[in-house]
Motif scaffolding. Sequence first.
Motif, PDB file in Angstrom:
ATOM      1  N   MET A   1       0.620 -15.558  48.700  1.00 52.65           N
ATOM      2  CA  MET A   1       1.862 -15.136  48.648  1.00 52.65           C
ATOM      3  C   MET A   1       2.988 -16.129  48.252  1.00 52.65           C
ATOM      4  N   ASN A   2       4.082 -14.948  47.725  1.00 49.21           N
ATOM      5  CA  ASN A   2       6.238 -15.759  47.470  1.00 49.21           C
ATOM      6  C   ASN A   2       6.334 -16.437  48.070  1.00 49.21           C
ATOM      7  N   GLU A   3       6.713 -17.800  48.512  1.00 53.82           N
ATOM      8  CA  GLU A   3       7.204 -18.623  48.715  1.00 53.82           C
ATOM      9  C   GLU A   3       8.976 -18.773  48.915  1.00 53.82           C
ATOM     10  N   GLY A  52      12.524  -6.929  34.836  1.00 50.90           N
ATOM     11  CA  GLY A  52      13.269  -7.980  35.716  1.00 50.90           C
ATOM     12  C   GLY A  52      13.664  -8.242  37.287  1.00 50.90           C
ATOM     13  N   GLY A  53      12.128  -6.969  37.667  1.00 48.78           N
ATOM     14  CA  GLY A  53      12.144  -7.178  39.537  1.00 48.78           C
ATOM     15  C   GLY A  53      11.226  -8.569  40.049  1.00 48.78           C
ATOM     16  N   GLN A  54      10.506  -8.572  40.644  1.00 46.99           N
ATOM     17  CA  GLN A  54       9.688  -9.250  42.069  1.00 46.99           C
ATOM     18  C   GLN A  54       8.177  -9.450  41.448  1.00 46.99           C
ATOM     19  N   GLU A  55       7.778  -7.943  41.308  1.00 46.89           N
ATOM     20  CA  GLU A  55       6.947  -7.541  41.275  1.00 46.89           C
ATOM     21  C   GLU A  55       6.011  -8.490  42.089  1.00 46.89           C
ATOM     22  N   THR A  56       5.956  -8.587  43.628  1.00 54.18           N
ATOM     23  CA  THR A  56       5.354  -9.201  44.287  1.00 54.18           C
ATOM     24  C   THR A  56       4.087  -8.124  44.762  1.00 54.18           C
ATOM     25  N   ASP A  57       3.289  -9.270  45.928  1.00 54.60           N
ATOM     26  CA  ASP A  57       1.669  -8.491  46.313  1.00 54.60           C
ATOM     27  C   ASP A  57       2.317  -8.071  47.574  1.00 54.60           C
ATOM     28  N   LEU A  58       1.221  -7.102  47.664  1.00 57.07           N
ATOM     29  CA  LEU A  58       1.900  -6.874  49.357  1.00 57.07           C
ATOM     30  C   LEU A  58       1.301  -8.166  50.529  1.00 57.07           C
ATOM     31  N   ARG A  59       1.256  -9.031  50.176  1.00 57.81           N
ATOM     32  CA  ARG A  59       1.268  -9.475  51.214  1.00 57.81           C
ATOM     33  C   ARG A  59       2.755 -10.366  51.348  1.00 57.81           C
ATOM     34  N   THR A  60       3.316 -10.307  50.786  1.00 62.03           N
ATOM     35  CA  THR A  60       4.245 -11.139  50.304  1.00 62.03           C
ATOM     36  C   THR A  60       5.186 -10.113  50.869  1.00 62.03           C
ATOM     37  N   ARG A 280      -1.510 -10.498  61.658  1.00 61.79           N
ATOM     38  CA  ARG A 280      -2.436 -10.579  61.039  1.00 61.79           C
ATOM     39  C   ARG A 280      -3.366  -9.401  60.638  1.00 61.79           C
ATOM     40  N   ARG A 281      -3.486  -8.553  61.565  1.00 65.92           N
ATOM     41  CA  ARG A 281      -3.928  -7.108  60.849  1.00 65.92           C
ATOM     42  C   ARG A 281      -2.781  -6.699  60.072  1.00 65.92           C
ATOM     43  N   THR A 282      -1.667  -6.326  59.404  1.00 67.79           N
ATOM     44  CA  THR A 282      -0.784  -5.588  58.443  1.00 67.79           C
ATOM     45  C   THR A 282      -1.594  -6.431  57.774  1.00 67.79           C
ATOM     46  N   VAL A 283      -1.127  -8.264  57.516  1.00 67.00           N
ATOM     47  CA  VAL A 283      -1.713  -9.284  56.481  1.00 67.00           C
ATOM     48  C   VAL A 283      -3.112  -8.961  56.287  1.00 67.00           C
ATOM     49  N   ARG A 284      -4.405  -8.245  56.937  1.00 68.22           N
ATOM     50  CA  ARG A 284      -5.400  -8.465  56.536  1.00 68.22           C
ATOM     51  C   ARG A 284      -5.725  -7.216  55.354  1.00 68.22           C
ATOM     52  N   VAL A 285      -4.892  -6.191  55.947  1.00 64.58           N
ATOM     53  CA  VAL A 285      -4.829  -4.748  55.494  1.00 64.58           C
ATOM     54  C   VAL A 285      -4.184  -5.552  53.912  1.00 64.58           C
ATOM     55  N   ALA A 286      -3.210  -5.744  53.648  1.00 62.58           N
ATOM     56  CA  ALA A 286      -1.746  -6.079  52.930  1.00 62.58           C
ATOM     57  C   ALA A 286      -2.862  -6.888  51.788  1.00 62.58           C
ATOM     58  N   GLY A 287      -3.819  -7.684  52.392  1.00 67.00           N
ATOM     59  CA  GLY A 287      -4.853  -8.550  51.322  1.00 67.00           C
ATOM     60  C   GLY A 287      -6.161  -7.638  50.920  1.00 67.00           C
ATOM     61  N   VAL A 288      -6.519  -6.977  51.595  1.00 66.40           N
ATOM     62  CA  VAL A 288      -8.075  -6.018  50.308  1.00 66.40           C
ATOM     63  C   VAL A 288      -7.473  -5.041  50.039  1.00 66.40           C
ATOM     64  N   LEU A 289      -5.748  -5.002  49.785  1.00 66.33           N
ATOM     65  CA  LEU A 289      -5.653  -3.440  49.479  1.00 66.33           C
ATOM     66  C   LEU A 289      -4.986  -4.716  47.398  1.00 66.33           C
ATOM     67  N   ASP A 290      -4.627  -6.219  47.928  1.00 67.99           N
ATOM     68  CA  ASP A 290      -4.241  -6.550  47.079  1.00 67.99           C
ATOM     69  C   ASP A 290      -5.514  -7.098  46.351  1.00 67.99           C
ATOM     70  N   GLU A 291      -6.431  -7.103  46.822  1.00 71.74           N
ATOM     71  CA  GLU A 291      -7.670  -7.726  45.466  1.00 71.74           C
ATOM     72  C   GLU A 291      -8.269  -6.293  45.065  1.00 71.74           C
TER      73      GLU A 291
END
Length: 379
Positions: A1-3, A52-60, A280-291
């Motif tokens: 996650m990008n703090e 020039g963007g942030q290219e963030t992951d889904l959890r962030t 927690r549910r939403t972050v978990r889904v984002a994590g699965v997709l990020d991987e």
Amino acid sequence: MNETLLNAARKTVPTLADNAARTERELTPAPDSVAAVRAAGLFALTVPRAAGGQETDLRTLVEVLAELGRGCPSTAWVVGLNASNKGVARLALSDEAQDAVLADPDAVFCASSVMSRESSGVRVPGGLRISGRWAMASGSELSSLAMVGVSVPDGETPTVAMTLVPVSDLSVKRTWRAAGLAGTSSHTLVAEDVFVPDRFVNVRGAAGSARSIPPELVFTGGLAALAPMIGATRGARDLVAAAVAGSRAPYLTTYARVADSPLGRYWFTEASRRTDSAMRRTVRVAGVLDELPVGGRLPIAERVELRVELSTAARECREAMELLLDLHGASGFADDNPLQRFWRDVAVGTRHPFFTPYILSEDEGRLAFDVQPTVSLAL
């Protein structure tokens, strides 16, 4: 996650909150809110770093949008849908059109798949001439470019063309006047014989469907819609926590404040549990997709399970809001109380079609008994 991005989002929350009533009243994010988001680089969340963007992951993405939602759910919704649209553009548009979308990483980009029956394109030398109406284009009045689909007659088999159009070539009809998320500028785009050059047209057969879209892009829209609603529920919790711990006393009781009531404290913790569970549910889904590896696909049973997770999180947000409203009482519905706006925004946003619970339950039942195919085209 990008703090760094998350901290940037936190700094915008006071500005968004101060302008939330204006955003709702004017049916579009307030200029100060837009400026704060742009200065934080949050309109470029899914833009590649090379552009020039942030290219963030889904959890962030989820964490940032939830933070923005604490201040103004409507503004957070526009930021989220802009991020999702820019991701989908990588698949739905031609290479030259993608380059145009990414030319200004901080620009707002809207899209709509809700087209009228008469929305169509006619082939002319060098491109298409398109006419039609496209509803619910979130961020329409802030956007410089729009992505819309048109039906193009092509022999016996009609084709679908995804087109990139400058919003300056369109008109915006202010049709989105809703009980919640009124400030999302989710209005109707109108084209009247607008020329779109070939380089901004991507034609695919009618058989092309959402089934061919990679899972991470299908789910990005759902995550982008849900995270601001979690933020809105958190914003409501913040308001009610202050009231519960303050001098507000339950009516006609011996308690000096709501927090003195054991069941009042329990009611609040139940609302918090549902809010935290939704995150927690939403972050978990984002994590699965990020991987997922690039081009990776999830088994259909897992895709259904992940959508059910998000649908459950949406329901938990609504349940938490009801508990918080019970604690606060009728004054929470006063026009000048932000609590009622959070409530209305959550009621509308969590009913986005991506979360439709009865369709997802139907698909769960089909999979349980191997009745194929699923009814949802987003699987």
